[in-house]
Scaffold this motif. Structure first.
Motif, PDB file in Angstrom:
ATOM      1  N   TYR A 161      -6.722   0.202  -0.979  1.00 20.02           N
ATOM      2  CA  TYR A 161      -6.022   0.669   0.211  1.00 20.02           C
ATOM      3  C   TYR A 161      -5.049   1.790  -0.141  1.00 20.02           C
ATOM      4  N   LYS A 178      -5.300   4.272  -3.045  1.00 16.98           N
ATOM      5  CA  LYS A 178      -6.170   3.440  -3.877  1.00 16.98           C
ATOM      6  C   LYS A 178      -5.703   3.440  -5.339  1.00 16.98           C
ATOM      7  N   VAL A 187       0.724  -2.012   2.693  1.00 17.39           N
ATOM      8  CA  VAL A 187      -0.504  -1.247   2.880  1.00 17.39           C
ATOM      9  C   VAL A 187      -0.443  -0.437   4.165  1.00 17.39           C
ATOM     10  N   ARG A 239     -10.032  -4.600   7.697  1.00 18.88           N
ATOM     11  CA  ARG A 239     -10.812  -3.364   7.733  1.00 18.88           C
ATOM     12  C   ARG A 239     -12.187  -3.634   7.127  1.00 18.88           C
ATOM     13  N   ARG A 241     -14.626  -2.994   4.868  1.00 18.60           N
ATOM     14  CA  ARG A 241     -14.738  -2.209   3.630  1.00 18.60           C
ATOM     15  C   ARG A 241     -16.098  -2.369   2.964  1.00 18.60           C
TER      16      ARG A 241
END
Length: 369
Positions: A161, A178, A187, A239, A241
């Motif tokens: 993130y 990241k 985050v 999210r 991912r």
């Protein structure tokens, strides 16, 4: 209406494998009847933002089909609406957007032809509920140039993130994209508020300099020149991912707390309505703690699973801890466990598809077993 909305729905994510082969990430199925983008669209509409641009790079067909009628999210009003922008719509030769900031710049007329003072930017692959009006008021109170929504993720690995560092006044002091060795656990949610005029100015400057990324070329680069504040968000947020995260998000909707948050607590999350018959439960059907959808026909046992539209479950079949997407057919006497069956997958009689929580089995349409 004090703001316009921009949803960044890039579309391609290799970590989702075949699930995004012909499907935009923002169009990924969630919770039985929804798509990922429904959450951003509903948040914007419920916050009083009725003019929204969806900017997509890849596989926009699935998005275009879903958001073709803006009435489901109450965007169909005079001088407002829901707009889909892709590279092929531009009046110039282009092979695609070069970054998140460039995708907005290439459609800068949307900003220039609007009159609203603020812009809310978010992505189409996040599952959450947020009142952007409260975030805009916070932005004004802080006299901020940019406000970023953030969430404390102490219990999560934050290496994938953007991580935001804040001082005691919630002003940003650092941003790590990241990071290999994160210094913070706060985050960034990728939700931004800024003035429309400032965004236009920044985008035009980036174009001159040949810079194209929203995070690295605006948030990080201007962190000492602009007043950037964090807006604390405490609610549910995920999210999409990768495949495992997609699986976990859908499994979350089997818990009453998550379902009630999104579907039973006002303001609600909305989606495009489908004209399907109700689920048919035949004599041998048994369904435990599962989500079923219109057009499903169930003859076997379904437990802790999410079934999307028009799924067929044969007699003697057991489906457990799985996600079965639209139009999938599972024959008689099958065992499906810890698996994701993509759209229109066919599983013949007597087959076993058994994964584990750490190794989810994914079947695409070509997998005829």
């Amino acid at each position: 209406m004090r703001a316009i909305g921009i949803i960044l729905a890039g579309g391609k994510r290799n970590s989702l494998g075949v699930l995004t082969k012909q499907r935009n990430v923002a169009a990924m199925p969630i919770g039985g009847s929804y798509r990922a983008i429904d959450f951003a669209l509903s948040n914007l509409s419920n916050s009083g933002i009725k003019k929204v641009a969806v900017i997509s790079q890849y596989s926009a067909r699935s998005l275009a089909d879903h958001i073709g009628s803006s009435k489901w999210w109450d965007f169909g009003r005079k001088k407002t609406g829901l707009f889909l922008f892709t590279p092929t719509m531009l009046n110039q030769e282009t092979y695609g957007f070069r970054g998140t900031a460039d995708s907005i710049f290439q459609n800068i007329d949307f900003l220039k032809k609007s009159n609203e003072p603020y812009v809310v930017i978010t992505s189409g692959e996040q599952i959450y509920k947020m009142d952007y009006e409260k975030m805009i008021k916070y932005h004004e109170q802080r006299n901020a140039d940019i406000t970023i929504a953030y969430k404390d993720m102490n219990t999560y690995n934050v290496e994938d993130y953007g991580v935001i560092g804040l001082d005691e006044n919630k002003q940003m002091i650092d941003f790590e994209e990241k990071p290999l060795n994160p210094q913070f656990t706060t985050v960034s949610l990728g939700v931004y508020v800024m003035s429309r005029e400032l965004l236009i100015k920044l985008l035009e400057q980036l174009e001159v300099e040949g810079r194209y990324n929203l995070v690295s070329d605006i948030i990080i680069r201007y962190r000492k020149k602009l007043k950037i504040y964090g807006y604390h968000f405490e609610g549910y947020w995920r999210r999409i991912r990768d495949i495992n995260e997609f699986y976990r998000i859908n499994m979350d909707f089997l818990t009453p707390e998550v379902r009630n948050l999104f579907f039973n607590t006002y303001p609600y999350i909305y989606t495009k309505a489908k004209d399907e018959p109700p689920t048919k439960f035949n004599v041998q059907a048994k369904v435990l703690n599962s989500i079923v959808s219109g057009g499903d026909i169930i003859n076997g046992q379904v437990e802790n699973s999410v079934l999307f539209r028009k799924v067929f479950i044969g007699e003697g079949t057991k489906v457990k801890d799985s996600i079965i997407m639209e139009g999938a057919t599972i024959g008689k006497g099958c065992i499906i466990e810890n698996a994701i069956l993509d759209k229109q997958v066919f599983v013949s009689d007597g087959q076993k598809v058994i994964g584990t929580k750490d190794n989810i089995i994914l079947l695409e349409k070509r997998n005829i077993v």
